[in-house]
Design a protein around this motif. Structure first.
Motif, PDB file in Angstrom:
ATOM      1  N   ILE A 105      -2.738  10.690  -5.041  1.00 26.07           N
ATOM      2  CA  ILE A 105      -3.894  11.249  -5.967  1.00 26.07           C
ATOM      3  C   ILE A 105      -4.123  12.551  -4.888  1.00 26.07           C
ATOM      4  N   TYR A 106      -4.204  12.343  -3.619  1.00 29.87           N
ATOM      5  CA  TYR A 106      -4.560  13.662  -2.736  1.00 29.87           C
ATOM      6  C   TYR A 106      -3.486  14.315  -2.786  1.00 29.87           C
ATOM      7  N   ALA A 107      -2.051  14.219  -3.038  1.00 27.49           N
ATOM      8  CA  ALA A 107      -1.177  15.012  -2.984  1.00 27.49           C
ATOM      9  C   ALA A 107      -1.183  15.912  -4.139  1.00 27.49           C
ATOM     10  N   ARG A 108      -1.837  15.470  -5.305  1.00 27.86           N
ATOM     11  CA  ARG A 108      -2.017  16.273  -6.484  1.00 27.86           C
ATOM     12  C   ARG A 108      -3.287  17.189  -6.495  1.00 27.86           C
ATOM     13  N   THR A 109      -4.173  16.488  -5.827  1.00 23.18           N
ATOM     14  CA  THR A 109      -5.639  17.248  -5.864  1.00 23.18           C
ATOM     15  C   THR A 109      -5.807  17.840  -4.502  1.00 23.18           C
ATOM     16  N   TYR A 110      -5.249  17.640  -3.477  1.00 26.61           N
ATOM     17  CA  TYR A 110      -5.324  18.262  -2.417  1.00 26.61           C
ATOM     18  C   TYR A 110      -6.788  17.736  -1.811  1.00 26.61           C
ATOM     19  N   GLU A 111      -7.431  16.785  -2.025  1.00 27.90           N
ATOM     20  CA  GLU A 111      -8.589  16.078  -1.684  1.00 27.90           C
ATOM     21  C   GLU A 111      -8.447  15.165  -0.483  1.00 27.90           C
ATOM     22  N   THR A 112      -7.748  15.437   0.639  1.00 27.05           N
ATOM     23  CA  THR A 112      -7.080  14.470   1.362  1.00 27.05           C
ATOM     24  C   THR A 112      -8.428  13.302   2.125  1.00 27.05           C
ATOM     25  N   ILE A 113      -9.398  14.179   2.673  1.00 29.62           N
ATOM     26  CA  ILE A 113     -10.311  13.323   3.594  1.00 29.62           C
ATOM     27  C   ILE A 113     -11.113  12.366   2.370  1.00 29.62           C
ATOM     28  N   PRO A 114     -11.501  12.892   1.376  1.00 29.14           N
ATOM     29  CA  PRO A 114     -12.518  12.018   0.283  1.00 29.14           C
ATOM     30  C   PRO A 114     -11.358  10.747   0.015  1.00 29.14           C
ATOM     31  N   LEU A 115     -10.119  10.908  -0.326  1.00 31.41           N
ATOM     32  CA  LEU A 115      -9.384   9.875  -0.886  1.00 31.41           C
ATOM     33  C   LEU A 115      -8.895   9.021   0.299  1.00 31.41           C
ATOM     34  N   LEU A 116      -8.880   9.306   1.677  1.00 35.20           N
ATOM     35  CA  LEU A 116      -8.532   8.468   2.825  1.00 35.20           C
ATOM     36  C   LEU A 116      -9.889   7.830   3.016  1.00 35.20           C
ATOM     37  N   ILE A 117     -11.009   8.200   2.796  1.00 33.02           N
ATOM     38  CA  ILE A 117     -12.252   7.603   2.944  1.00 33.02           C
ATOM     39  C   ILE A 117     -12.575   6.527   1.751  1.00 33.02           C
ATOM     40  N   VAL A 118     -11.979   6.904   0.739  1.00 23.45           N
ATOM     41  CA  VAL A 118     -12.021   5.756  -0.167  1.00 23.45           C
ATOM     42  C   VAL A 118     -11.011   4.527   0.023  1.00 23.45           C
ATOM     43  N   ALA A 119      -9.777   4.910   0.650  1.00 19.09           N
ATOM     44  CA  ALA A 119      -9.054   3.761   1.124  1.00 19.09           C
ATOM     45  C   ALA A 119      -9.711   2.960   2.338  1.00 19.09           C
ATOM     46  N   SER A 120     -10.185   3.804   2.955  1.00 17.26           N
ATOM     47  CA  SER A 120     -10.909   2.941   4.421  1.00 17.26           C
ATOM     48  C   SER A 120     -11.860   2.300   3.807  1.00 17.26           C
ATOM     49  N   LEU A 121     -12.823   2.776   2.776  1.00 16.04           N
ATOM     50  CA  LEU A 121     -13.945   1.547   2.491  1.00 16.04           C
ATOM     51  C   LEU A 121     -13.548   0.554   1.795  1.00 16.04           C
ATOM     52  N   TRP A 122     -12.486   0.517   1.198  1.00 17.54           N
ATOM     53  CA  TRP A 122     -11.839  -0.588   0.453  1.00 17.54           C
ATOM     54  C   TRP A 122     -11.393  -1.470   1.531  1.00 17.54           C
ATOM     55  N   TYR A 123     -10.593  -1.176   2.536  1.00 16.73           N
ATOM     56  CA  TYR A 123     -10.165  -1.968   3.534  1.00 16.73           C
ATOM     57  C   TYR A 123     -11.315  -2.582   4.275  1.00 16.73           C
ATOM     58  N   LEU A 124     -12.257  -1.847   4.532  1.00 16.81           N
ATOM     59  CA  LEU A 124     -13.711  -2.271   5.314  1.00 16.81           C
ATOM     60  C   LEU A 124     -14.384  -3.305   4.178  1.00 16.81           C
ATOM     61  N   VAL A 125     -14.358  -3.096   3.143  1.00 23.20           N
ATOM     62  CA  VAL A 125     -15.051  -3.956   2.083  1.00 23.20           C
ATOM     63  C   VAL A 125     -14.137  -5.282   2.158  1.00 23.20           C
ATOM     64  N   MET A 126     -12.969  -5.483   1.913  1.00 23.91           N
ATOM     65  CA  MET A 126     -12.127  -6.464   1.774  1.00 23.91           C
ATOM     66  C   MET A 126     -12.026  -7.293   3.122  1.00 23.91           C
ATOM     67  N   THR A 127     -12.092  -6.531   4.343  1.00 22.49           N
ATOM     68  CA  THR A 127     -12.166  -7.123   5.543  1.00 22.49           C
ATOM     69  C   THR A 127     -13.458  -8.004   5.889  1.00 22.49           C
ATOM     70  N   LEU A 128     -14.476  -7.376   5.419  1.00 22.76           N
ATOM     71  CA  LEU A 128     -15.723  -8.230   5.577  1.00 22.76           C
ATOM     72  C   LEU A 128     -15.850  -9.389   4.840  1.00 22.76           C
ATOM     73  N   LEU A 129     -15.321  -9.084   3.395  1.00 23.90           N
ATOM     74  CA  LEU A 129     -15.195 -10.401   2.583  1.00 23.90           C
ATOM     75  C   LEU A 129     -14.305 -11.444   3.248  1.00 23.90           C
ATOM     76  N   LEU A 130     -13.199 -11.139   3.819  1.00 22.16           N
ATOM     77  CA  LEU A 130     -12.429 -12.043   4.304  1.00 22.16           C
ATOM     78  C   LEU A 130     -13.046 -12.668   5.549  1.00 22.16           C
ATOM     79  N   SER A 131     -13.714 -11.843   6.490  1.00 16.12           N
ATOM     80  CA  SER A 131     -14.247 -12.292   7.730  1.00 16.12           C
ATOM     81  C   SER A 131     -15.368 -13.330   7.414  1.00 16.12           C
ATOM     82  N   TYR A 132     -15.898 -13.531   6.387  1.00 17.92           N
ATOM     83  CA  TYR A 132     -17.183 -14.503   6.114  1.00 17.92           C
ATOM     84  C   TYR A 132     -16.661 -15.845   6.066  1.00 17.92           C
ATOM     85  N   PRO A 133     -15.474 -16.196   5.327  1.00 18.49           N
ATOM     86  CA  PRO A 133     -14.985 -17.464   5.390  1.00 18.49           C
ATOM     87  C   PRO A 133     -14.427 -17.907   6.770  1.00 18.49           C
TER      88      PRO A 133
END
Length: 310
Positions: A250-278
């Protein structure tokens, strides 16, 4: 008088064991200062992140649930589950081989574990993706017969296949060591007792060793699952459209590198927190099962003047 003494003895026995009482720690001045400093730093960072227009939080919100990102997230979850399942099964086989008294079998498992733990997983992924350079074609058949079939390795080893193979084989080496460590935690007396009952090696492994090794294996496996979820980002170098690669497309097409990296980082963080509880709950459960807390003594009741306890 005897009843009074017995009653007093029962009260002492019913008192809370000092070893089980929570320990109170007096807070020092340094702790209060540390709270103030850390709070000021956190407020400053949050203010900077929330007010800096270069973060483009509106773009982050726009792409956070975008279809391409969600497809990449689903592929990341698939790679995590499949690699962990296959890696755990292969790791169990390797751990049993490593514990074998037959030297060639144990040595083979040892070489495998050393090789895959000693090289970076990124190198392994690239190697399996280019394995067709070494073996362009493979022939699978029954020896000494004309029954065989040719396999085009270049067509077989697609990016998703190379990613699954690389992650599984690497994870198997780590799971083998975790499982072997669990086997080592089983008391020698338990194994001797199983031998004295005439159990075969397979029955002993299934009925005695593996069940008692689980409290040591499961918490560490939970950590491996969380690590594997983040490790799947490495397969983006193979062109697999997982979460990070989806954001990069997506950011290769829109040149919005930082926002898209933040999106990926947030999803990694959310899933890590969900896995950390069990994972934390499993650790808590098995730490209670393996802890050696002192037990409350059973009250002694006197039944006759001679002082015979019941």
């Amino acid at each position: 008088m005897l009843e009074t003494a017995s009653h007093g003895s029962g009260n002492k026995m019913n008192a809370i064991d000092p070893a089980l009482k929570p320990r109170l720690k007096r807070r020092s001045t340094f702790e209060y200062v540390a709270w103030v400093v850390c709070s000021l730093i956190a407020i400053g960072v949050l203010a900077s992140v929330s007010t800096n227009p270069n973060f483009k939080w509106d773009v982050v919100a726009k792409y956070f649930t975008q279809e391409t990102i969600l497809r990449g997230l689903m592929l990341t979850i698939f790679l995590t589950v499949a690699s962990m399942a296959l890696g755990t099964l292969l790791g169990l086989v390797l751990a049993i081989m490593r514990a074998s008294s037959i030297k060639p079998i144990a040595a083979t498992a040892g070489v495998y574990i050393t090789l895959f733990r000693g090289t970076p997983v990124l190198v392994q992924l690239i190697f399996w993706f280019n394995i067709a350079a070494l073996y362009p074609n493979l022939t699978i058949g029954i020896p000494f017969t004309d029954i065989s079939t040719a396999v085009d390795v270049n067509a077989l080893m697609a990016p998703i296949t190379a990613a699954l193979v690389g992650l599984t084989l690497n994870q198997a080496a780590y799971m083998a060591e975790i499982i072997r460590g669990g086997f080592s935690s089983v008391g020698k007396g338990q194994i001797e007792a199983a031998d004295s009952l005439g159990m075969s090696a397979a029955t002993k492994m299934r009925k005695v060793i593996i069940p008692q090794a689980m409290p040591s294996i499961i918490p560490a496996t939970g950590n491996q699952v969380i690590g594997m979820f983040k490790e799947t980002s490495l397969v983006s170098v193979l062109g697999v459209a997982e979460l990070l690669q989806s954001a990069q497309l997506i950011y290769a097409r829109t040149y919005e590198t930082i926002p898209l990296l933040i999106v990926a980082s947030l999803w990694y963080l959310v899933m890590t927190l969900l896995l950390s509880y069990p994972q934390a709950k499993l650790e808590e459960k098995y730490s209670r099962a393996t802890s050696r807390l002192p037990r409350k003594a059973k009250p002694v009741v006197l039944t006759d003047p001679e002082g015979i306890a019941r």
